[in-house]
Enzyme design. Structure first.
Site, mmCIF file in Angstrom:
data_model
loop_
_atom_site.group_PDB
_atom_site.id
_atom_site.type_symbol
_atom_site.label_atom_id
_atom_site.label_comp_id
_atom_site.label_asym_id
_atom_site.label_seq_id
_atom_site.Cartn_x
_atom_site.Cartn_y
_atom_site.Cartn_z
ATOM 1 N N HIS A 53 63.408 60.293 35.766
ATOM 2 C CA HIS A 53 61.962 60.527 35.668
ATOM 3 C C HIS A 53 61.650 62.012 35.864
ATOM 4 C CE1 HIS A 53 62.003 56.211 35.637
ATOM 5 N NE2 HIS A 53 62.637 56.226 36.808
ATOM 6 N N GLU B 286 59.878 58.161 43.358
ATOM 7 C CA GLU B 286 61.270 58.115 42.904
ATOM 8 C C GLU B 286 61.681 59.449 42.300
ATOM 9 O OE1 GLU B 286 64.096 55.717 39.676
ATOM 10 O OE2 GLU B 286 61.954 55.238 39.845
ATOM 11 N N HIS C 264 68.669 57.279 40.193
ATOM 12 C CA HIS C 264 67.440 56.497 40.274
ATOM 13 C C HIS C 264 67.337 55.806 41.628
ATOM 14 C CE1 HIS C 264 66.204 56.688 35.984
ATOM 15 N NE2 HIS C 264 67.501 56.898 35.801
ATOM 16 N N GLU D 16 71.258 53.159 41.026
ATOM 17 C CA GLU D 16 70.015 52.845 41.729
ATOM 18 C C GLU D 16 70.374 52.880 43.214
ATOM 19 O OE1 GLU D 16 67.113 52.388 40.351
ATOM 20 O OE2 GLU D 16 67.468 51.779 38.269
#
Length: 308
Positions: free
Chosen positions: A98, A135, A190, A272
């Protein structure tokens, strides 16, 4: 009885011994000087040998940090050893998931891009903890920490973005940046946004996809090795459990719907690091000391993959 002109026998013997000893000393000194001389073929002087405990290839001129090992935690903290340079010549691309500015460019990140077997959004804003820790902020922080450790181990580290772009890049460009760098390993960072009670980290591996611009056939096997090493070291260093809701306890998940994996031509995985919506995981993800452990676990996993 002596007549005074010839010394007694015991004095003659003592004189002879003195002459012999002197001759031995002279010969010995001369031989030692020849042995020490350059090009004589003898053993080199101590000044020309590697120091005790140091191999001939040791790189001097720097002080190693605590736990420096260069080859994973089996000998210390991988990637923190400036003197060992175990990743010299390796290219690692880190893709911080992101972008902190994505929220300001909703229309642009919503546009569709071709990921081979489907079309998906250019990018998304990502998730956050309940108290607002984004995040995108987390991924940049851990990525920068990992970059420091990987560079100390000798790797060339390339970022897909460093908070220096207005948005994105889009998922297809993120993959292209790793391909263009001819990376030896790519990691997309992430944190998940699942429900409370869902805990732990998981590593996402590319499925075999051969459709349109996507062809992962050559990277499925090496990416799995990268993912397995990463999961092992991340768990060992951070103490974080493998996901209790994805991967059936393995901490590994195979997906075919992520453009960053589908369009990669070099070994690549996603991690993640935890679930931002679970209070226990969130407490770790927001802790700077834990994030340093996460960076070290990531570095060790990549180092294991690239050096074994």
């Amino acid at each position: 009885m002596s007549n005074g002109s010839t010394p007694p026998p015991h004095r003659r013997l003592r004189g002879t011994l003195l002459v012999v000893v002197a001759a031995v000393v002279v010969i010995g000194v001369g031989g030692w000087l020849v042995w020490r001389s350059p090009g004589s073929g003898g053993e080199p002087s101590r000044a020309g040998r590697p120091s005790e405990g140091r191999s001939p290839g040791h790189i001097s001129g720097g002080t190693a940090g605590p736990g420096d090992g260069g080859h994973g935690s089996r000998g210390g903290d991988a990637g923190t050893g400036g003197a060992h340079h175990g990743l010299k010549g390796k290219v690692v691309v880190i893709d911080p998931g992101h972008n902190p500015h994505n929220r300001d460019h909703g229309e642009k990140i919503a546009r569709q891009v071709d990921i081979g077997n489907a079309h998906k959004e250019c990018d998304t804003t990502g998730t956050s903890t309940d108290d607002g820790y984004a995040e995108a902020s987390f991924t940049l922080d851990v990525a920068r920490r990992a970059r420091t450790l990987l560079r100390a181990a000798g790797a060339k580290v390339v970022f897909t973005q460093d908070g220096d772009r207005p948005y994105g890049p889009c998922v297809d460009e993120r993959a292209a940046l790793g391909n263009k760098a001819h990376a030896d390993a790519v990691l997309s960072l992430h944190a998940d946004g699942s429900g409370a009670g869902n805990r732990g980290f998981h590593v996402i591996l590319p499925a075999r996809v051969t459709d349109g611009p996507a062809d992962t056939a050559a990277i499925v096997a090496p990416s799995r090795r990268l993912g397995e090493r990463l999961a092992d070291r991340f768990h060992a260093v951070t103490g974080s459990p493998r996901s209790n809701y994805i991967g059936e306890g393995t901490g590994l998940d195979v997906r075919s719907d992520l453009g960053g994996l589908n369009l990669s031509t070099v070994p690549k995985v996603f991690i993640e690091c935890g679930n931002m919506r679970d209070p226990k995981d969130a407490a770790q993800l927001t802790d700077a000391r834990w994030r340093q452990k996460a960076a070290r676990g990531i570095t060790e996993g990549i180092t294991d993959f690239l050096t074994h």
